[in-house]
Design a protein around this motif. Structure first.
Motif, short mmCIF file in Angstrom:
data_model
loop_
_atom_site.label_atom_id
_atom_site.label_comp_id
_atom_site.label_asym_id
_atom_site.label_seq_id
_atom_site.Cartn_x
_atom_site.Cartn_y
_atom_site.Cartn_z
N PHE A 37 -2.01 -6.12 3.69
CA PHE A 37 -0.77 -5.81 2.98
C PHE A 37 0.46 -6.35 3.73
O PHE A 37 0.41 -6.61 4.93
CB PHE A 37 -0.62 -4.29 2.79
N ASP A 38 1.56 -6.45 2.97
CA ASP A 38 2.84 -6.83 3.55
C ASP A 38 3.69 -5.60 3.87
O ASP A 38 4.54 -5.64 4.76
CB ASP A 38 3.62 -7.72 2.57
N VAL A 39 3.47 -4.52 3.13
CA VAL A 39 4.24 -3.28 3.30
C VAL A 39 3.29 -2.09 3.14
O VAL A 39 2.46 -2.08 2.22
CB VAL A 39 5.38 -3.15 2.26
N VAL A 40 3.39 -1.13 4.05
CA VAL A 40 2.77 0.18 3.84
C VAL A 40 3.91 1.18 3.70
O VAL A 40 4.80 1.23 4.55
CB VAL A 40 1.86 0.59 5.02
N ILE A 41 3.88 1.96 2.63
CA ILE A 41 4.95 2.93 2.41
C ILE A 41 4.35 4.33 2.24
O ILE A 41 3.43 4.54 1.46
CB ILE A 41 5.81 2.56 1.19
N TYR A 42 4.86 5.25 3.03
CA TYR A 42 4.50 6.66 2.92
C TYR A 42 5.56 7.33 2.05
O TYR A 42 6.71 7.48 2.47
CB TYR A 42 4.48 7.33 4.29
N THR A 43 5.19 7.72 0.84
CA THR A 43 6.16 8.33 -0.06
C THR A 43 6.03 9.86 0.03
O THR A 43 5.20 10.46 -0.66
CB THR A 43 5.96 7.84 -1.50
N LEU A 44 6.83 10.45 0.91
CA LEU A 44 6.84 11.90 1.14
C LEU A 44 5.45 12.41 1.49
O LEU A 44 5.03 13.49 1.06
CB LEU A 44 7.35 12.63 -0.11
N SER A 45 4.72 11.64 2.30
CA SER A 45 3.32 11.98 2.57
C SER A 45 2.97 12.09 4.04
O SER A 45 2.01 12.77 4.40
CB SER A 45 2.40 10.94 1.92
N LEU A 46 3.72 11.44 4.93
CA LEU A 46 3.32 11.44 6.34
C LEU A 46 3.30 12.85 6.90
O LEU A 46 2.41 13.21 7.68
CB LEU A 46 4.26 10.54 7.16
N HIS A 47 4.24 13.69 6.49
CA HIS A 47 4.29 15.05 7.03
C HIS A 47 3.14 15.93 6.52
O HIS A 47 2.92 17.02 7.04
CB HIS A 47 5.64 15.72 6.73
N HIS A 48 2.41 15.44 5.52
CA HIS A 48 1.24 16.18 5.03
C HIS A 48 -0.05 15.80 5.77
O HIS A 48 -1.07 16.48 5.61
CB HIS A 48 1.04 15.94 3.53
N LEU A 86 0.85 -1.18 0.00
CA LEU A 86 0.00 0.00 0.00
C LEU A 86 0.89 1.23 0.00
O LEU A 86 1.69 1.42 0.91
CB LEU A 86 -0.91 0.02 1.24
N GLU A 87 0.75 2.08 -1.03
CA GLU A 87 1.50 3.33 -1.08
C GLU A 87 0.58 4.47 -0.69
O GLU A 87 -0.43 4.72 -1.35
CB GLU A 87 2.06 3.57 -2.49
N VAL A 88 0.95 5.17 0.37
CA VAL A 88 0.15 6.29 0.87
C VAL A 88 0.73 7.60 0.36
O VAL A 88 1.89 7.92 0.64
CB VAL A 88 0.12 6.29 2.42
N GLY A 89 -0.07 8.34 -0.40
CA GLY A 89 0.42 9.60 -0.95
C GLY A 89 1.18 9.39 -2.23
O GLY A 89 2.32 9.86 -2.38
N CYS A 90 0.57 8.73 -3.20
CA CYS A 90 1.29 8.38 -4.44
C CYS A 90 1.47 9.57 -5.37
O CYS A 90 2.31 9.52 -6.27
CB CYS A 90 0.56 7.26 -5.16
N GLY A 91 0.69 10.65 -5.19
CA GLY A 91 0.81 11.80 -6.08
C GLY A 91 0.57 11.41 -7.53
O GLY A 91 -0.38 10.69 -7.84
N THR A 92 1.45 11.84 -8.41
CA THR A 92 1.30 11.54 -9.84
C THR A 92 1.90 10.19 -10.22
O THR A 92 1.98 9.87 -11.41
CB THR A 92 1.93 12.65 -10.69
N GLY A 93 2.35 9.42 -9.25
CA GLY A 93 2.77 8.05 -9.51
C GLY A 93 4.21 7.85 -9.88
O GLY A 93 4.59 6.76 -10.34
N ARG A 94 5.07 8.86 -9.64
CA ARG A 94 6.48 8.70 -10.02
C ARG A 94 7.12 7.51 -9.32
O ARG A 94 7.80 6.69 -9.96
CB ARG A 94 7.25 9.99 -9.70
N ILE A 95 6.92 7.38 -8.01
CA ILE A 95 7.52 6.26 -7.28
C ILE A 95 6.70 4.99 -7.46
O ILE A 95 7.24 3.88 -7.47
CB ILE A 95 7.69 6.63 -5.80
#
Length: 226
Positions: free
Chosen positions: A84-95, A25-34
């Motif tokens: 899920f096996d992984v939750v990843i915050y991609t530059l999003s937790l601080h938002h 699960l990717e939290v804060g994917c934005g435009t999907g670069r990562i």
């Protein structure tokens, strides 16, 4: 603009968290670069973001069969436990709003299966891109207060241990000064002349034959139960 042309995000993430065969699960994917990089490693990626316009761009840019995009307008991670096996915050937790940051991490933890991990990628210190954000309000502006709040929330997550802080740098390639201004400084034309001159003078320092290259510090932590 080309974000992270040298793929430092995925190189750092995969060096500290195995993704092969994992449901993520990717939290804060934005435009999907990562997201696009994550999909090449994980078996399935569910990517969420509150910004519908950004999600539309992400869907258009990522035709991968193993990626699903969902809107998250209220910021709640509404999935069944142990999904899920992984939750990843991609530059999003601080938002995440400060009042809900601890709760958001608790919910993320509940979505993980046994042995699952939370990966948090956040802004770090240093870099020309970081400086122009802090000095001139480019992009999302000064992210230091939000970053410190995110670090505090990670350390307060009950029953979880925050792993070592991994520091790395990412680059941003712009075609020229105008490309940067269009992407990161909306309303620039209406600013005072002295401000506009100072911004252009700053950006010009980082002009290279390929365009304008700026960089920014990043930090990564892996949270594990125990």
């Amino acid at each position: 603009m080309i974000q992270d042309p040298t793929d430092e995000y995925i190189l750092t993430i995969t060096a500290h968290c195995g993704l092969a065969g994992k449901e993520l699960l990717e939290v804060g994917c934005g435009t999907g670069r990562i997201t696009r990089d994550l999909a090449r490693h994980a078996s399935r990626v569910v990517a969420v973001d509150p910004d519908e316009a950004a999600l539309a761009k992400a869907r258009a840019a990522d035709p991968a069969d193993n990626v699903t995009f969902f809107p998250m307008p209220d910021g709640i991670l509404n999935f069944p436990p142990a999904s899920f096996d992984v939750v990843i915050y991609t530059l999003s937790l601080h938002h995440v709003p400060l009042a809900h940051m601890d709760e958001n991490l608790c919910i993320a933890a509940s979505l993980l299966r046994e042995g699952g991990v939370i990966v948090v990628v956040e802004p770090g210190d240093g870099g020309s891109f970081t400086e122009i954000k802090e000095r001139f309000g480019a992009g999302s502006g000064d992210e230091r207060p939000g970053r410190e709040a995110a670090i505090g929330a990670m350390n307060r997550l009950d029953g979880w241990t925050v792993g070592e802080t991994v520091l790395f740098r990412v680059q941003f390639l712009f075609a020229d000064e105008d490309d940067f201004i269009a992407a990161k400084l909306p309303g620039f034309a209406g600013k005072p002349e002295a401000y506009r001159h100072e911004v252009r003078e700053f950006i010009a320092r980082y002009r290279v034959p390929e365009g304008v290259v700026l960089d920014a510090g990043r930090r990564l932590n892996v949270l594990r139960r125990g």
